[in-house]
Design a protein around this motif. Structure first.
Motif, mmCIF file in Angstrom:
data_model
loop_
_atom_site.group_PDB
_atom_site.id
_atom_site.type_symbol
_atom_site.label_atom_id
_atom_site.label_comp_id
_atom_site.label_asym_id
_atom_site.label_seq_id
_atom_site.Cartn_x
_atom_site.Cartn_y
_atom_site.Cartn_z
ATOM 1 N N ILE A 139 -5.020 -9.272 24.581
ATOM 2 C CA ILE A 139 -4.654 -8.657 23.308
ATOM 3 C C ILE A 139 -3.764 -7.463 23.633
ATOM 4 C CG2 ILE A 139 -5.490 -7.583 21.194
ATOM 5 C CD1 ILE A 139 -8.138 -9.149 21.638
ATOM 6 N N LEU B 60 -9.856 -9.400 18.328
ATOM 7 C CA LEU B 60 -11.056 -9.542 19.172
ATOM 8 C C LEU B 60 -11.985 -10.591 18.572
ATOM 9 C CD1 LEU B 60 -11.959 -5.886 20.190
ATOM 10 C CD2 LEU B 60 -11.594 -7.799 21.746
ATOM 11 N N GLU B 61 -12.202 -10.523 17.264
ATOM 12 C CA GLU B 61 -13.063 -11.494 16.599
ATOM 13 C C GLU B 61 -12.496 -12.907 16.758
ATOM 14 O OE1 GLU B 61 -15.340 -12.104 12.353
ATOM 15 O OE2 GLU B 61 -13.429 -11.021 12.344
ATOM 16 N N ILE C 97 -11.625 -11.675 28.044
ATOM 17 C CA ILE C 97 -10.691 -10.953 27.179
ATOM 18 C C ILE C 97 -10.150 -9.741 27.928
ATOM 19 C CG2 ILE C 97 -10.422 -9.629 25.029
ATOM 20 C CD1 ILE C 97 -12.762 -11.297 23.886
ATOM 21 N N TYR D 208 -8.119 -6.417 26.794
ATOM 22 C CA TYR D 208 -7.851 -5.744 25.522
ATOM 23 C C TYR D 208 -7.106 -4.446 25.761
ATOM 24 C CZ TYR D 208 -8.870 -3.563 20.981
ATOM 25 O OH TYR D 208 -8.770 -2.943 19.764
ATOM 26 N N LYS E 222 -6.180 -1.657 23.948
ATOM 27 C CA LYS E 222 -6.568 -1.048 22.678
ATOM 28 C C LYS E 222 -5.442 -0.176 22.113
ATOM 29 C CE LYS E 222 -10.305 1.509 20.507
ATOM 30 N NZ LYS E 222 -11.612 2.129 20.674
ATOM 31 N N THR F 9 -14.244 -0.970 17.733
ATOM 32 C CA THR F 9 -14.389 -2.334 18.251
ATOM 33 C C THR F 9 -15.722 -2.535 18.956
ATOM 34 O OG1 THR F 9 -13.247 -1.673 20.275
ATOM 35 C CG2 THR F 9 -11.894 -2.652 18.527
ATOM 36 N N TYR G 189 -17.666 -5.809 18.504
ATOM 37 C CA TYR G 189 -17.070 -6.973 19.157
ATOM 38 C C TYR G 189 -17.285 -6.933 20.666
ATOM 39 C CZ TYR G 189 -15.009 -7.464 14.590
ATOM 40 O OH TYR G 189 -14.834 -7.585 13.238
ATOM 41 N N LEU G 190 -17.204 -5.736 21.245
ATOM 42 C CA LEU G 190 -17.460 -5.609 22.683
ATOM 43 C C LEU G 190 -18.917 -5.935 22.990
ATOM 44 C CD1 LEU G 190 -15.409 -2.385 23.516
ATOM 45 C CD2 LEU G 190 -14.720 -4.778 23.787
ATOM 46 N N ALA H 278 -19.353 -9.684 22.719
ATOM 47 C CA ALA H 278 -18.814 -10.342 23.911
ATOM 48 C C ALA H 278 -19.797 -10.236 25.062
ATOM 49 C CB ALA H 278 -17.470 -9.716 24.298
ATOM 50 N N VAL I 255 -15.042 -8.513 29.298
ATOM 51 C CA VAL I 255 -13.936 -7.830 28.633
ATOM 52 C C VAL I 255 -13.471 -6.696 29.537
ATOM 53 C CG1 VAL I 255 -13.197 -6.480 26.624
ATOM 54 C CG2 VAL I 255 -14.845 -8.338 26.337
ATOM 55 N N GLN J 204 -10.924 -3.547 29.177
ATOM 56 C CA GLN J 204 -10.099 -2.779 28.247
ATOM 57 C C GLN J 204 -9.076 -1.990 29.043
ATOM 58 O OE1 GLN J 204 -11.855 -1.109 24.664
ATOM 59 N NE2 GLN J 204 -11.003 0.872 25.263
#
Length: 156
Positions: A54, A99-100, A110, A112, A114, A120, A123-124, A127, A134, A136
């Protein structure tokens, strides 16, 4: 047991890709990741894993470079990681939605980048509960138990 091994290996591979790709730009990781930790008996060879990257904004030079370099390094060093880049277009409200979408699409990991201060954390946490690693990028994770982070200084 195999499931846990590949998820940890995938998280290491994601981190290694980011650390390798960003080493020249003054970025550092919140954990020690080495390429050998991923390539030696990592448990991810031979299988394909879907990763969603993302991006903060593909129209921003640094954001685009980071996303594109991550994909290039993954293709070169970890051909079984299939990274799909999606763009937040520098819109703070798009991060949670993307993220969703990633979580609902059945990704294995993922990355990410940000944008802004959108919350978020749910969502984290989701996950983490689902065993999806994830990483970030560029902003620290609020709860370090839910995701890892790679922090960058694009001005160095």
């Amino acid at each position: 047991m195999r499931n846990v091994v590949w998820k940890k290996s995938l998280a290491l591979a994601l981190g290694a890709v980011l650390v390798t790709g960003t080493a020249l730009t003054g970025c550092g990781s919140t954990s020690d990741i080495t390429e050998s930790a991923v390539t030696d008996e990592s448990g991810i060879e031979g299988e394909t894993y879907k990763v969603t990257y993302i991006a903060s904004s593909m129209s921003d030079a640094f954001g685009a470079w980071l996303a594109n370099t991550t994909v290039e390094i993954a293709e070169e060093k970890y051909p079984n990681l299939k990274i799909t880049v999606v763009d937040q277009q520098n819109d703070t409200t798009k991060g949670p939605e993307l993220l969703e979408n990633a979580l609902n699409s059945g990704v294995d990991g993922i990355i990410y980048h940000k944008t802004g201060d959108a919350d978020t954390s749910n969502y984290l946490k989701e996950a983490k509960e689902d065993g999806i690693p994830v990483v970030q990028v560029n902003l620290p994770v609020d709860n370090k138990e839910d995701a890892s982070s790679v922090l960058c200084d694009e001005y160095q």
